[in-house]
Design a protein around this motif. Structure first.
Motif, PDB file in Angstrom:
ATOM      1  N   SER A   1       0.819  -1.205   0.000  1.00 58.30           N
ATOM      2  CA  SER A   1       0.000   0.000   0.000  1.00 58.30           C
ATOM      3  C   SER A   1       0.856   1.260   0.000  1.00 58.30           C
ATOM      4  O   SER A   1       1.986   1.262   0.472  1.00 58.30           O
ATOM      5  N   VAL A   2       0.280   2.306  -0.524  1.00 56.44           N
ATOM      6  CA  VAL A   2       0.909   3.616  -0.517  1.00 56.44           C
ATOM      7  C   VAL A   2       0.520   4.294   0.781  1.00 56.44           C
ATOM      8  O   VAL A   2      -0.658   4.399   1.112  1.00 56.44           O
ATOM      9  N   LYS A   3       1.502   4.739   1.542  1.00 58.38           N
ATOM     10  CA  LYS A   3       1.244   5.340   2.846  1.00 58.38           C
ATOM     11  C   LYS A   3       1.031   6.848   2.766  1.00 58.38           C
ATOM     12  O   LYS A   3       0.252   7.405   3.522  1.00 58.38           O
ATOM     13  N   ASN A   4       1.741   7.510   1.862  1.00 61.09           N
ATOM     14  CA  ASN A   4       1.671   8.961   1.824  1.00 61.09           C
ATOM     15  C   ASN A   4       2.059   9.448   0.433  1.00 61.09           C
ATOM     16  O   ASN A   4       2.996   8.933  -0.166  1.00 61.09           O
ATOM     17  N   ILE A   5       1.350  10.442  -0.065  1.00 61.84           N
ATOM     18  CA  ILE A   5       1.675  11.057  -1.344  1.00 61.84           C
ATOM     19  C   ILE A   5       1.825  12.556  -1.110  1.00 61.84           C
ATOM     20  O   ILE A   5       0.921  13.202  -0.587  1.00 61.84           O
ATOM     21  N   GLU A   6       2.997  13.064  -1.452  1.00 63.33           N
ATOM     22  CA  GLU A   6       3.245  14.494  -1.340  1.00 63.33           C
ATOM     23  C   GLU A   6       3.648  15.000  -2.717  1.00 63.33           C
ATOM     24  O   GLU A   6       4.574  14.489  -3.331  1.00 63.33           O
ATOM     25  N   LEU A   7       2.967  16.004  -3.180  1.00 61.46           N
ATOM     26  CA  LEU A   7       3.218  16.589  -4.487  1.00 61.46           C
ATOM     27  C   LEU A   7       3.616  18.044  -4.279  1.00 61.46           C
ATOM     28  O   LEU A   7       2.923  18.789  -3.583  1.00 61.46           O
TER      29      LEU A   7
ATOM     30  N   GLY B   1       4.933  24.020  -8.792  1.00 60.05           N
ATOM     31  CA  GLY B   1       5.211  25.441  -8.964  1.00 60.05           C
ATOM     32  C   GLY B   1       6.612  25.811  -8.552  1.00 60.05           C
ATOM     33  O   GLY B   1       7.342  25.014  -7.964  1.00 60.05           O
ATOM     34  N   PRO B   2       7.003  27.033  -8.866  1.00 58.37           N
ATOM     35  CA  PRO B   2       8.373  27.475  -8.567  1.00 58.37           C
ATOM     36  C   PRO B   2       8.682  27.528  -7.076  1.00 58.37           C
ATOM     37  O   PRO B   2       9.829  27.397  -6.672  1.00 58.37           O
ATOM     38  N   SER B   3       7.677  27.674  -6.240  1.00 57.50           N
ATOM     39  CA  SER B   3       7.934  27.715  -4.798  1.00 57.50           C
ATOM     40  C   SER B   3       7.747  26.353  -4.139  1.00 57.50           C
ATOM     41  O   SER B   3       7.937  26.213  -2.943  1.00 57.50           O
ATOM     42  N   GLY B   4       7.378  25.334  -4.896  1.00 62.63           N
ATOM     43  CA  GLY B   4       7.217  23.985  -4.346  1.00 62.63           C
ATOM     44  C   GLY B   4       6.037  23.858  -3.415  1.00 62.63           C
ATOM     45  O   GLY B   4       6.152  23.291  -2.339  1.00 62.63           O
ATOM     46  N   GLN B   5       4.883  24.381  -3.830  1.00 69.33           N
ATOM     47  CA  GLN B   5       3.678  24.317  -2.992  1.00 69.33           C
ATOM     48  C   GLN B   5       3.250  22.853  -2.832  1.00 69.33           C
ATOM     49  O   GLN B   5       3.070  22.129  -3.793  1.00 69.33           O
ATOM     50  N   LYS B   6       3.078  22.454  -1.581  1.00 66.82           N
ATOM     51  CA  LYS B   6       2.772  21.052  -1.252  1.00 66.82           C
ATOM     52  C   LYS B   6       1.267  20.787  -1.325  1.00 66.82           C
ATOM     53  O   LYS B   6       0.456  21.547  -0.797  1.00 66.82           O
ATOM     54  N   THR B   7       0.912  19.666  -1.981  1.00 70.41           N
ATOM     55  CA  THR B   7      -0.457  19.157  -1.983  1.00 70.41           C
ATOM     56  C   THR B   7      -0.386  17.659  -1.717  1.00 70.41           C
ATOM     57  O   THR B   7       0.677  17.045  -1.820  1.00 70.41           O
ATOM     58  N   ASN B   8      -1.514  17.076  -1.370  1.00 66.26           N
ATOM     59  CA  ASN B   8      -1.578  15.643  -1.124  1.00 66.26           C
ATOM     60  C   ASN B   8      -2.675  15.026  -1.999  1.00 66.26           C
ATOM     61  O   ASN B   8      -3.803  14.855  -1.543  1.00 66.26           O
TER      62      ASN B   8
ATOM     63  N   GLU C   1      12.059  12.494   1.572  1.00 61.70           N
ATOM     64  CA  GLU C   1      11.688  13.723   2.264  1.00 61.70           C
ATOM     65  C   GLU C   1      11.911  14.891   1.313  1.00 61.70           C
ATOM     66  O   GLU C   1      12.613  14.774   0.305  1.00 61.70           O
ATOM     67  N   TYR C   2      11.351  16.001   1.659  1.00 59.66           N
ATOM     68  CA  TYR C   2      11.451  17.216   0.848  1.00 59.66           C
ATOM     69  C   TYR C   2      12.905  17.524   0.490  1.00 59.66           C
ATOM     70  O   TYR C   2      13.241  17.775  -0.660  1.00 59.66           O
ATOM     71  N   LYS C   3      13.781  17.462   1.467  1.00 59.05           N
ATOM     72  CA  LYS C   3      15.185  17.816   1.249  1.00 59.05           C
ATOM     73  C   LYS C   3      15.888  16.837   0.301  1.00 59.05           C
ATOM     74  O   LYS C   3      16.872  17.186  -0.335  1.00 59.05           O
ATOM     75  N   ASP C   4      15.366  15.592   0.188  1.00 54.93           N
ATOM     76  CA  ASP C   4      15.961  14.627  -0.724  1.00 54.93           C
ATOM     77  C   ASP C   4      15.774  15.045  -2.183  1.00 54.93           C
ATOM     78  O   ASP C   4      16.599  14.721  -3.032  1.00 54.93           O
ATOM     79  N   LEU C   5      14.695  15.734  -2.462  1.00 56.83           N
ATOM     80  CA  LEU C   5      14.412  16.169  -3.828  1.00 56.83           C
ATOM     81  C   LEU C   5      14.933  17.565  -4.128  1.00 56.83           C
ATOM     82  O   LEU C   5      15.404  17.848  -5.220  1.00 56.83           O
ATOM     83  N   PHE C   6      14.824  18.463  -3.166  1.00 57.05           N
ATOM     84  CA  PHE C   6      15.156  19.862  -3.403  1.00 57.05           C
ATOM     85  C   PHE C   6      16.416  20.314  -2.692  1.00 57.05           C
ATOM     86  O   PHE C   6      16.895  21.405  -2.935  1.00 57.05           O
ATOM     87  N   GLY C   7      16.932  19.515  -1.783  1.00 59.42           N
ATOM     88  CA  GLY C   7      18.128  19.892  -1.043  1.00 59.42           C
ATOM     89  C   GLY C   7      17.807  20.900   0.043  1.00 59.42           C
ATOM     90  O   GLY C   7      16.712  21.434   0.134  1.00 59.42           O
ATOM     91  N   ASN C   8      18.780  21.168   0.870  1.00 52.31           N
ATOM     92  CA  ASN C   8      18.592  22.101   1.987  1.00 52.31           C
ATOM     93  C   ASN C   8      18.587  23.564   1.516  1.00 52.31           C
ATOM     94  O   ASN C   8      17.922  24.400   2.100  1.00 52.31           O
ATOM     95  N   SER C   9      19.343  23.875   0.459  1.00 48.93           N
ATOM     96  CA  SER C   9      19.424  25.271   0.034  1.00 48.93           C
ATOM     97  C   SER C   9      18.077  25.758  -0.506  1.00 48.93           C
ATOM     98  O   SER C   9      17.685  26.885  -0.271  1.00 48.93           O
ATOM     99  N   PHE C  10      17.357  24.933  -1.239  1.00 44.91           N
ATOM    100  CA  PHE C  10      16.053  25.332  -1.758  1.00 44.91           C
ATOM    101  C   PHE C  10      15.071  25.549  -0.612  1.00 44.91           C
ATOM    102  O   PHE C  10      14.284  26.484  -0.636  1.00 44.91           O
ATOM    103  N   LEU C  11      15.152  24.713   0.378  1.00 43.84           N
ATOM    104  CA  LEU C  11      14.279  24.839   1.549  1.00 43.84           C
ATOM    105  C   LEU C  11      14.554  26.154   2.269  1.00 43.84           C
ATOM    106  O   LEU C  11      13.643  26.842   2.690  1.00 43.84           O
ATOM    107  N   GLN C  12      15.811  26.548   2.358  1.00 42.93           N
ATOM    108  CA  GLN C  12      16.152  27.792   3.012  1.00 42.93           C
ATOM    109  C   GLN C  12      15.608  28.987   2.247  1.00 42.93           C
ATOM    110  O   GLN C  12      15.149  29.966   2.840  1.00 42.93           O
TER     111      GLN C  12
END
Length: 176
Positions: free
Chosen positions: A43-49, A52-59, A161-172
């Motif tokens: 089963s799929v436990k979680n979907i995070e999408l 956009g340029p700011s990485g707006q999160k949806t599920n 996790e978010y940082k795995d795709l975008f890295g820490n610098s994008f998050l900052q």
């Protein structure tokens, strides 16, 4: 005479069986060393999408995955064998996709020894194993015509996790 012989044999039998049972009382159940598992469910436990340029999160709901990850319902491996004495985990599909990893176990977390990649959870008391896999699909659309469309997708062990795709610098940048 036959009666005395039968009574003597019966008494001899009772005497020989009347010894101490200490040897059987000290036996400990042998601890299981190799665990074999078959998939009960997948089963799929979680979907995070992130869009956009700011990485707006949806599920989005699970049906969204069918557009990008069609094989998520069918695991490649049908069986898993965890061999504790040899510190190995074998993923068994019954064909050339079989693979064996050297593993380390820390508490209930199982890691591939070579790169310390998290692969799942092993519960010894319940004799259960949860294989963790993550699908990463990244589609980068250029803002102008100077660069090309970039699409990458991969399935990895563990949890993304978010940082795995975008890295820490994008998050900052997003937090500022």
């Amino acid at each position: 005479m036959k009666t005395i012989l039968k009574l003597s044999l019966g008494a001899l039998f009772l005497i020989s069986c009347g010894g101490s049972d200490d040897a059987t009382e000290n036996l400990q159940p042998q601890e299981k060393k190799v665990y074999n598992f078959e998939y009960n469910n997948y089963s799929v436990k979680n979907i995070e999408l992130y869009e956009g340029p700011s990485g707006q999160k949806t599920n989005p709901n699970e049906s969204y995955l069918a557009n990008h990850w069609s094989f998520y319902k069918e695991p490649t491996w049908k069986k898993i064998s965890l061999d504790l004495p040899n510190n190995s985990l074998q993923l068994i599909s019954g064909n050339s996709a079989d693979v064996t990893y050297k593993v380390t176990i820390n508490s209930d977390s199982v890691f591939i020894a070579e790169n310390h990649e998290y692969i799942g959870n092993f519960n010894k008391k319940e004799s259960s194993f949860t294989l963790r896999r993550s699908f990463q699909y990244v589609k980068k659309i250029p803002r102008d015509n100077s660069s090309s469309l970039n699409i990458s997708q991969k399935v990895i062990f563990g949890i993304s996790e978010y940082k795995d795709l975008f890295g820490n610098s994008f998050l900052q940048i997003l937090l500022k």
